[in-house]
Write a protein that holds these residues in place. Structure first.
Motif, PDB file in Angstrom:
ATOM      1  N   PRO A 186      40.619  50.552  32.136  1.00  0.00           N
ATOM      2  CA  PRO A 186      39.456  49.645  32.162  1.00  0.00           C
ATOM      3  C   PRO A 186      38.126  50.329  31.864  1.00  0.00           C
ATOM      4  O   PRO A 186      37.150  49.658  31.525  1.00  0.00           O
ATOM      5  CB  PRO A 186      39.474  49.093  33.598  1.00  0.00           C
ATOM      6  CG  PRO A 186      40.880  49.235  34.050  1.00  0.00           C
ATOM      7  CD  PRO A 186      41.383  50.485  33.392  1.00  0.00           C
TER       8      PRO A 186
ATOM      9  N   PRO B  81      41.145  46.576  41.202  1.00  0.00           N
ATOM     10  CA  PRO B  81      41.124  45.701  40.019  1.00  0.00           C
ATOM     11  C   PRO B  81      40.960  44.235  40.393  1.00  0.00           C
ATOM     12  O   PRO B  81      41.521  43.761  41.384  1.00  0.00           O
ATOM     13  CB  PRO B  81      42.486  45.960  39.356  1.00  0.00           C
ATOM     14  CG  PRO B  81      43.346  46.524  40.428  1.00  0.00           C
ATOM     15  CD  PRO B  81      42.445  47.236  41.380  1.00  0.00           C
ATOM     16  N   LEU B  82      40.167  43.533  39.596  1.00  0.00           N
ATOM     17  CA  LEU B  82      39.979  42.102  39.802  1.00  0.00           C
ATOM     18  C   LEU B  82      41.220  41.352  39.321  1.00  0.00           C
ATOM     19  O   LEU B  82      41.976  41.847  38.498  1.00  0.00           O
ATOM     20  CB  LEU B  82      38.759  41.618  39.019  1.00  0.00           C
ATOM     21  CG  LEU B  82      37.410  42.258  39.367  1.00  0.00           C
ATOM     22  CD1 LEU B  82      36.354  41.793  38.375  1.00  0.00           C
ATOM     23  CD2 LEU B  82      36.996  41.910  40.779  1.00  0.00           C
TER      24      LEU B  82
ATOM     25  N   ARG C  30      43.200  38.528  37.171  1.00  0.00           N
ATOM     26  CA  ARG C  30      43.009  38.192  35.766  1.00  0.00           C
ATOM     27  C   ARG C  30      41.997  37.056  35.602  1.00  0.00           C
ATOM     28  O   ARG C  30      41.135  37.106  34.727  1.00  0.00           O
ATOM     29  CB  ARG C  30      44.344  37.807  35.129  1.00  0.00           C
ATOM     30  CG  ARG C  30      44.209  37.452  33.666  1.00  0.00           C
ATOM     31  CD  ARG C  30      45.546  37.191  33.026  1.00  0.00           C
ATOM     32  NE  ARG C  30      46.261  38.432  32.819  1.00  0.00           N
ATOM     33  CZ  ARG C  30      47.366  38.515  32.080  1.00  0.00           C
ATOM     34  NH1 ARG C  30      47.866  37.457  31.518  1.00  0.00           N
ATOM     35  NH2 ARG C  30      47.961  39.668  31.906  1.00  0.00           N
TER      36      ARG C  30
ATOM     37  N   ARG D 109      39.540  36.133  37.698  1.00  0.00           N
ATOM     38  CA  ARG D 109      38.181  36.565  38.049  1.00  0.00           C
ATOM     39  C   ARG D 109      37.609  37.495  36.988  1.00  0.00           C
ATOM     40  O   ARG D 109      36.432  37.382  36.631  1.00  0.00           O
ATOM     41  CB  ARG D 109      38.197  37.248  39.414  1.00  0.00           C
ATOM     42  CG  ARG D 109      36.822  37.557  39.963  1.00  0.00           C
ATOM     43  CD  ARG D 109      36.882  37.966  41.409  1.00  0.00           C
ATOM     44  NE  ARG D 109      37.270  36.850  42.242  1.00  0.00           N
ATOM     45  CZ  ARG D 109      37.368  36.909  43.568  1.00  0.00           C
ATOM     46  NH1 ARG D 109      37.117  38.053  44.180  1.00  0.00           N
ATOM     47  NH2 ARG D 109      37.724  35.862  44.263  1.00  0.00           N
ATOM     48  N   ALA D 110      38.444  38.415  36.482  1.00  0.00           N
ATOM     49  CA  ALA D 110      37.979  39.318  35.423  1.00  0.00           C
ATOM     50  C   ALA D 110      37.580  38.520  34.184  1.00  0.00           C
ATOM     51  O   ALA D 110      36.561  38.805  33.549  1.00  0.00           O
ATOM     52  CB  ALA D 110      39.066  40.333  35.081  1.00  0.00           C
ATOM     53  N   THR D 111      38.371  37.501  33.857  1.00  0.00           N
ATOM     54  CA  THR D 111      38.050  36.662  32.698  1.00  0.00           C
ATOM     55  C   THR D 111      36.723  35.952  32.883  1.00  0.00           C
ATOM     56  O   THR D 111      35.888  35.912  31.977  1.00  0.00           O
ATOM     57  CB  THR D 111      39.167  35.630  32.461  1.00  0.00           C
ATOM     58  OG1 THR D 111      40.390  36.326  32.231  1.00  0.00           O
ATOM     59  CG2 THR D 111      38.853  34.744  31.268  1.00  0.00           C
TER      60      THR D 111
ATOM     61  N   LEU E 292      33.856  38.505  32.554  1.00  0.00           N
ATOM     62  CA  LEU E 292      33.673  39.004  31.188  1.00  0.00           C
ATOM     63  C   LEU E 292      33.126  37.921  30.261  1.00  0.00           C
ATOM     64  O   LEU E 292      32.269  38.194  29.418  1.00  0.00           O
ATOM     65  CB  LEU E 292      34.993  39.552  30.653  1.00  0.00           C
ATOM     66  CG  LEU E 292      35.498  40.829  31.338  1.00  0.00           C
ATOM     67  CD1 LEU E 292      36.888  41.174  30.864  1.00  0.00           C
ATOM     68  CD2 LEU E 292      34.544  41.983  31.094  1.00  0.00           C
TER      69      LEU E 292
ATOM     70  N   VAL F  56      42.396  42.455  28.790  1.00  0.00           N
ATOM     71  CA  VAL F  56      42.805  41.760  30.022  1.00  0.00           C
ATOM     72  C   VAL F  56      43.935  40.779  29.732  1.00  0.00           C
ATOM     73  O   VAL F  56      44.825  40.571  30.551  1.00  0.00           O
ATOM     74  CB  VAL F  56      41.593  41.037  30.650  1.00  0.00           C
ATOM     75  CG1 VAL F  56      42.030  40.048  31.717  1.00  0.00           C
ATOM     76  CG2 VAL F  56      40.623  42.048  31.237  1.00  0.00           C
TER      77      VAL F  56
ATOM     78  N   ARG G 297      43.063  45.342  34.008  1.00  0.00           N
ATOM     79  CA  ARG G 297      42.232  44.579  34.935  1.00  0.00           C
ATOM     80  C   ARG G 297      41.151  45.500  35.489  1.00  0.00           C
ATOM     81  O   ARG G 297      41.440  46.392  36.275  1.00  0.00           O
ATOM     82  CB  ARG G 297      43.082  43.996  36.064  1.00  0.00           C
ATOM     83  CG  ARG G 297      44.032  42.912  35.565  1.00  0.00           C
ATOM     84  CD  ARG G 297      44.686  42.200  36.712  1.00  0.00           C
ATOM     85  NE  ARG G 297      45.443  43.123  37.538  1.00  0.00           N
ATOM     86  CZ  ARG G 297      45.708  42.918  38.826  1.00  0.00           C
ATOM     87  NH1 ARG G 297      45.266  41.851  39.433  1.00  0.00           N
ATOM     88  NH2 ARG G 297      46.412  43.790  39.504  1.00  0.00           N
ATOM     89  N   PRO G 298      39.906  45.298  35.061  1.00  0.00           N
ATOM     90  CA  PRO G 298      38.827  46.194  35.506  1.00  0.00           C
ATOM     91  C   PRO G 298      38.403  45.897  36.935  1.00  0.00           C
ATOM     92  O   PRO G 298      38.538  44.781  37.427  1.00  0.00           O
ATOM     93  CB  PRO G 298      37.698  45.874  34.525  1.00  0.00           C
ATOM     94  CG  PRO G 298      37.949  44.444  34.145  1.00  0.00           C
ATOM     95  CD  PRO G 298      39.439  44.262  34.147  1.00  0.00           C
TER      96      PRO G 298
ATOM     97  N   LEU H 188      32.851  47.845  35.586  1.00  0.00           N
ATOM     98  CA  LEU H 188      31.953  46.880  34.944  1.00  0.00           C
ATOM     99  C   LEU H 188      30.480  47.225  35.148  1.00  0.00           C
ATOM    100  O   LEU H 188      29.616  46.680  34.460  1.00  0.00           O
ATOM    101  CB  LEU H 188      32.225  45.476  35.489  1.00  0.00           C
ATOM    102  CG  LEU H 188      33.601  44.890  35.162  1.00  0.00           C
ATOM    103  CD1 LEU H 188      33.801  43.574  35.900  1.00  0.00           C
ATOM    104  CD2 LEU H 188      33.778  44.708  33.669  1.00  0.00           C
TER     105      LEU H 188
END
Length: 198
Positions: free
Chosen positions: A42, A93-94, A96, A98-100, A103, A143, A152-153, A158
């Protein structure tokens, strides 16, 4: 037999500098980290963006223009993010979804900053704002790779991208403030160029 000469002028094109260069740097960094240390994948977006900033606009020390601070902000934020990664909650990692959401939101913010900078008359700031947008797009694509290979960052990874966006938001706000002040100032003729004959 003549040697073919390749025209490399495309590397100076604004679209290459602001979109292709950061996307390529981020993709290469992400793939390299995934091959070497998958847990660090990530960080490819932040590392690639910092590398792209070092290529264009390049490091200038001491910075004499506001935009020349951006590569240093990216490098400092990368260091701060790596330090923050020692905290388990920041490195976790967040999901999927939440990361989406994060981002997509930050990517739209970067595009909005690019549009505002362009409308305010600074194509340089518009180009610089497109660079984190390209990095965020690469990370978003990573992701959504298949579950086993998906990236998954965490919040720490971030942080550098968020710091660059904050710096850009301040630069764009300052640009609009200067433009508004100039628009409201009374227009006076410069006596050097338009002398009075009295």
């Amino acid at each position: 037999m003549p040697v073919p000469i390749t025209d490399w002028s495309f590397i100076h094109h604004p679209l290459f500098q602001s979109l292709v260069l950061p996307a390529l740097a981020c993709a290469l960094a992400l793939l390299a980290l995934r091959a070497l240390r998958p847990a660090w994948a990530p960080w490819g977006a932040a590392l690639g963006l910092a590398a792209a900033f070092l290529v264009w606009p390049g490091p200038v020390w001491p910075p004499t223009a506001h935009a020349q601070w951006l590569p240093w902000v990216g490098l400092l934020a990368l260091g701060a993010g790596l330090a923050l990664a020692r905290w388990p909650r920041a490195a976790a990692p967040l999901s999927r979804g939440r990361a989406t959401a994060v981002l997509v939101t930050t990517g739209l913010l970067a595009l909005a900053l690019a549009a505002l900078a362009g409308l305010g008359g600074s194509l340089l700031l518009a180009q610089l704002a497109l660079m984190p947008a390209a990095a965020l797009a690469v990370l978003l694509a990573a992701v959504w790779l298949p579950p086993r290979a998906g990236t998954r960052p965490g919040l720490a990874a971030l942080l550098p991208l968020a710091a660059v966006l904050l710096a850009l938001a301040l630069l764009v706000a300052g640009q609009w403030h200067v433009a508004e002040a100039a628009r409201g100032a009374p227009k006076t003729d410069d006596p050097y160029y338009t002398p009075g004959w009295r």
